[in-house]
Design a protein around this motif. Sequence first.
Motif, short mmCIF file in Angstrom:
data_model
loop_
_atom_site.label_atom_id
_atom_site.label_comp_id
_atom_site.label_asym_id
_atom_site.label_seq_id
_atom_site.Cartn_x
_atom_site.Cartn_y
_atom_site.Cartn_z
N UNK A 1 0.77 -1.29 0.13
CA UNK A 1 -0.03 -0.12 0.06
C UNK A 1 0.61 1.17 -0.14
N UNK A 2 2.02 1.14 0.94
CA UNK A 2 2.81 2.42 0.85
C UNK A 2 3.40 2.63 -0.52
N UNK A 3 3.96 1.57 -1.12
CA UNK A 3 4.50 1.47 -2.38
C UNK A 3 3.76 2.11 -3.53
N UNK A 4 2.42 1.77 -3.39
CA UNK A 4 1.49 1.91 -4.34
C UNK A 4 1.15 3.74 -4.16
N UNK A 5 1.17 3.86 -2.90
CA UNK A 5 0.47 5.50 -2.94
C UNK A 5 1.78 6.46 -3.39
N UNK A 6 3.22 6.11 -2.94
CA UNK A 6 4.31 6.69 -3.39
C UNK A 6 4.39 6.61 -4.84
N UNK A 7 3.87 5.72 -5.50
CA UNK A 7 3.80 5.33 -6.97
C UNK A 7 3.01 6.71 -7.40
N UNK A 8 1.67 6.79 -6.80
CA UNK A 8 0.71 7.73 -7.04
C UNK A 8 1.22 8.98 -6.99
N UNK A 9 2.02 9.26 -5.94
CA UNK A 9 2.67 10.63 -5.71
C UNK A 9 3.50 11.13 -6.57
N UNK A 10 4.26 9.95 -7.26
CA UNK A 10 5.13 10.32 -8.47
C UNK A 10 4.50 10.85 -9.77
N UNK A 11 3.43 10.08 -9.76
CA UNK A 11 2.39 10.21 -11.01
C UNK A 11 1.78 11.74 -10.88
N UNK A 12 1.55 12.12 -9.64
CA UNK A 12 0.98 13.38 -9.39
C UNK A 12 1.80 14.46 -9.37
N UNK A 13 2.96 14.22 -9.06
CA UNK A 13 4.31 15.07 -8.95
C UNK A 13 4.51 15.47 -10.62
N UNK A 14 4.66 14.34 -11.53
CA UNK A 14 4.94 14.41 -12.80
C UNK A 14 3.75 15.25 -13.58
N UNK A 15 2.46 15.13 -13.12
CA UNK A 15 1.34 15.82 -13.69
C UNK A 15 1.50 17.39 -13.37
N UNK A 16 1.82 17.55 -12.20
CA UNK A 16 1.98 19.03 -11.68
C UNK A 16 3.12 19.43 -12.36
N UNK A 17 4.45 18.84 -12.75
CA UNK A 17 5.36 19.48 -13.54
C UNK A 17 4.67 19.68 -14.94
N UNK A 18 4.05 18.85 -15.62
CA UNK A 18 3.35 19.00 -16.82
C UNK A 18 2.48 20.18 -17.15
N UNK A 19 1.68 20.35 -15.94
CA UNK A 19 0.62 21.51 -15.97
C UNK A 19 1.47 22.90 -15.70
N UNK A 20 2.48 23.06 -15.20
CA UNK A 20 3.29 23.89 -14.93
C UNK A 20 3.94 24.35 -16.16
N UNK A 21 4.51 23.52 -16.73
CA UNK A 21 5.09 23.60 -18.31
C UNK A 21 4.14 24.22 -19.03
N UNK A 22 3.06 23.50 -19.06
CA UNK A 22 1.89 24.08 -20.03
C UNK A 22 1.48 25.36 -19.86
N UNK A 23 1.15 25.56 -18.74
CA UNK A 23 0.86 27.05 -18.42
C UNK A 23 1.95 28.12 -18.87
N UNK A 24 3.16 27.79 -18.73
CA UNK A 24 4.19 28.56 -19.20
C UNK A 24 4.44 28.65 -20.78
N UNK A 25 3.66 27.79 -21.38
CA UNK A 25 3.89 27.83 -22.97
C UNK A 25 3.10 28.89 -23.28
N UNK A 26 3.26 29.60 -24.53
CA UNK A 26 2.59 30.58 -24.94
C UNK A 26 1.85 29.99 -25.94
#
Length: 144
Positions: A119-144
């Motif tokens: 369960x802990x490993x699965x939740x940490x995997x979800x955390x990485x997925x959400x972190x990656x999604x956050x980074x993609x969202x930030x990059x998309x907001x900076x794109x003109x």
Amino acid sequence: MKSTTSISFTAGFFMYFLFVSYYNHAEDIYTPLKQSIIEGNISMAAMFGLDLLAILTIAISSILVIRNISKRRFFTKSNFACFYIMGIAFYFPVFDYAIIGRFICQVDVNIDFALYLAAGSFILLLAEIFRYGYRLKEEQELTI
């Protein structure tokens, strides 16, 4: 507006499931914790207290994530931080019972170590997925 109701219903159902599943486990922890405090067994009280703290941490982090998701804020810094906290909190009972329970208190505690680790490993995997999604969202907001 229909999807917001669906997300709210799903979040409410998930919180009910968490409450029911953790209520039984919290009762299994609270009674020995109270007994250990009455008997003055500090190491046992610490063991059960840390486990109860882990359950509360998971519950509070789940509430924060569900609140953000119900407001349609999926990939936020708060969400992936909460997932990291939940993942680490799932490891607490394993180390708690393995170190304090077996070596210090010398009691054999019946918990499913593999379930907590998975369960802990699965939740940490979800955390990485959400972190990656956050980074993609930030990059998309900076794109003109």
